[in-house]
Design a protein around this motif. Structure first.
Motif, PDB file in Angstrom:
ATOM      1  N   ARG A 180      58.822   7.760  -3.473  1.00 12.27           N
ATOM      2  CA  ARG A 180      58.630   6.621  -4.479  1.00 12.27           C
ATOM      3  C   ARG A 180      58.304   5.436  -3.871  1.00 12.27           C
ATOM      4  O   ARG A 180      57.978   4.183  -4.736  1.00 12.27           O
ATOM      5  N   GLY A 181      58.133   5.238  -2.613  1.00 10.50           N
ATOM      6  CA  GLY A 181      57.751   3.914  -2.058  1.00 10.50           C
ATOM      7  C   GLY A 181      57.215   4.162  -0.585  1.00 10.50           C
ATOM      8  O   GLY A 181      57.717   5.288   0.176  1.00 10.50           O
ATOM      9  N   VAL A 182      56.452   3.548   0.208  1.00  8.18           N
ATOM     10  CA  VAL A 182      55.825   3.684   1.311  1.00  8.18           C
ATOM     11  C   VAL A 182      56.009   2.128   1.854  1.00  8.18           C
ATOM     12  O   VAL A 182      55.482   1.046   1.280  1.00  8.18           O
ATOM     13  N   VAL A 183      56.312   1.924   3.356  1.00 10.03           N
ATOM     14  CA  VAL A 183      56.182   0.963   3.918  1.00 10.03           C
ATOM     15  C   VAL A 183      55.215   0.987   5.119  1.00 10.03           C
ATOM     16  O   VAL A 183      55.418   2.319   5.762  1.00 10.03           O
ATOM     17  N   ILE A 184      54.250   0.449   5.273  1.00 10.46           N
ATOM     18  CA  ILE A 184      53.328   0.574   6.274  1.00 10.46           C
ATOM     19  C   ILE A 184      53.491  -0.676   7.435  1.00 10.46           C
ATOM     20  O   ILE A 184      53.421  -1.948   6.860  1.00 10.46           O
ATOM     21  N   LEU A 185      53.796  -0.429   8.689  1.00  9.69           N
ATOM     22  CA  LEU A 185      53.941  -1.383   9.598  1.00  9.69           C
ATOM     23  C   LEU A 185      52.848  -1.684  10.523  1.00  9.69           C
ATOM     24  O   LEU A 185      52.326  -0.666  10.866  1.00  9.69           O
ATOM     25  N   ALA A 186      52.529  -2.844  10.747  1.00  7.05           N
ATOM     26  CA  ALA A 186      51.400  -3.380  11.653  1.00  7.05           C
ATOM     27  C   ALA A 186      52.176  -4.178  12.842  1.00  7.05           C
ATOM     28  O   ALA A 186      53.043  -4.987  12.543  1.00  7.05           O
ATOM     29  N   ASP A 187      51.945  -3.741  13.937  1.00  7.59           N
ATOM     30  CA  ASP A 187      52.183  -4.694  15.211  1.00  7.59           C
ATOM     31  C   ASP A 187      51.494  -6.038  15.430  1.00  7.59           C
ATOM     32  O   ASP A 187      50.356  -5.866  15.806  1.00  7.59           O
ATOM     33  N   ALA A 188      52.143  -7.015  15.144  1.00  9.13           N
ATOM     34  CA  ALA A 188      51.402  -8.291  15.300  1.00  9.13           C
ATOM     35  C   ALA A 188      50.872  -8.712  16.723  1.00  9.13           C
ATOM     36  O   ALA A 188      49.849  -9.386  16.923  1.00  9.13           O
ATOM     37  N   SER A 189      51.529  -7.919  17.681  1.00 16.18           N
ATOM     38  CA  SER A 189      51.325  -8.236  19.071  1.00 16.18           C
ATOM     39  C   SER A 189      50.043  -7.462  19.579  1.00 16.18           C
ATOM     40  O   SER A 189      49.423  -7.545  20.606  1.00 16.18           O
ATOM     41  N   SER A 190      49.468  -6.423  18.756  1.00 19.51           N
ATOM     42  CA  SER A 190      48.446  -5.589  19.064  1.00 19.51           C
ATOM     43  C   SER A 190      47.116  -6.575  18.796  1.00 19.51           C
ATOM     44  O   SER A 190      46.968  -7.209  17.828  1.00 19.51           O
ATOM     45  N   PRO A 191      46.027  -6.538  19.866  1.00 21.55           N
ATOM     46  CA  PRO A 191      45.104  -7.199  19.609  1.00 21.55           C
ATOM     47  C   PRO A 191      44.188  -6.828  18.331  1.00 21.55           C
ATOM     48  O   PRO A 191      43.389  -7.611  17.917  1.00 21.55           O
ATOM     49  N   GLU A 192      44.374  -5.476  18.026  1.00 21.74           N
ATOM     50  CA  GLU A 192      43.617  -5.221  16.928  1.00 21.74           C
ATOM     51  C   GLU A 192      44.547  -4.708  15.572  1.00 21.74           C
ATOM     52  O   GLU A 192      44.505  -3.794  14.763  1.00 21.74           O
TER      53      GLU A 192
END
Length: 182
Positions: free
Chosen positions: A85-97
């Motif tokens: 019913r829902g999705v959370v996509i996480l990105a790591d701000a400390s990643s250079p890309e």
């Protein structure tokens, strides 16, 4: 009673397990094992999923599924997305890309859950507060093919995790209203 199946996607180390534990108050079933991936200094990594079942105050249930982040486990992502019913996509701000690291997960969303409400969380924002959120937002819209809310947060902060989940649940409720009223 409504059951809300929420799937959490993202790279290894982005905070998926931490987010699931924060929402569940620490009561989680996990499949963490010793990390053998030399590209990360993490001691343990998820190899199947994290799972939490949370009773909400209104009687609804929240079922959280944290996916493994390594692409070698990507075969399980579409399976877990079924019925979400829902999705959370996480990105790591400390990643250079950070902006491009989202691509794999956004493509998975677009392919397997294109109409499912979703939100993008940029974790570790406290460590890299000058991350280019505009570039991340543009990348999200370009790859996902639709605008998604982008929320910078710290996965270790229960308040910030709940804020991210509130944004997602707002998207879920809005989608339900649109569906109900055509």
């Amino acid at each position: 009673m409504i059951e809300h199946k929420i799937v959490v996607l993202g790279a290894m180390g982005a905070g998926k397990s931490t987010l699931v534990r924060a929402v569940a108050g620490g009561t989680v079933i996990d499949t963490d094992v010793l990390n053998t991936d030399v590209s990360s200094s993490k001691l343990a990594t998820t190899v199947a999923m994290d799972y939490a079942d949370v009773s909400l105050p209104n009687g609804d249930r929240l079922r959280l599924y944290g996916t493994p982040g390594q692409e070698r486990f990507s075969f399980i992502w579409p399976v877990l997305l079924q019925g979400a019913r829902g999705v959370v996509i996480l990105a790591d701000a400390s990643s250079p890309e950070v902006a491009t690291e989202l691509d794999t997960y956004l493509r998975t969303l677009r392919t397997h859950a294109d109409r499912v409400p979703a939100v993008v969380g940029v974790s570790k924002f406290d460590l890299v507060p000058d991350v280019d959120l505009d570039a991340c937002q543009l990348r999200v819209q370009e790859v996902a093919g639709r605008p998604l809310p982008l929320v910078p947060f710290d996965a270790r902060s229960e308040d910030e995790v709940m804020m991210l989940m509130d944004v997602l649940m707002g998207e879920v409720e809005a989608a339900a209203l649109v569906e109900a009223h055509g």
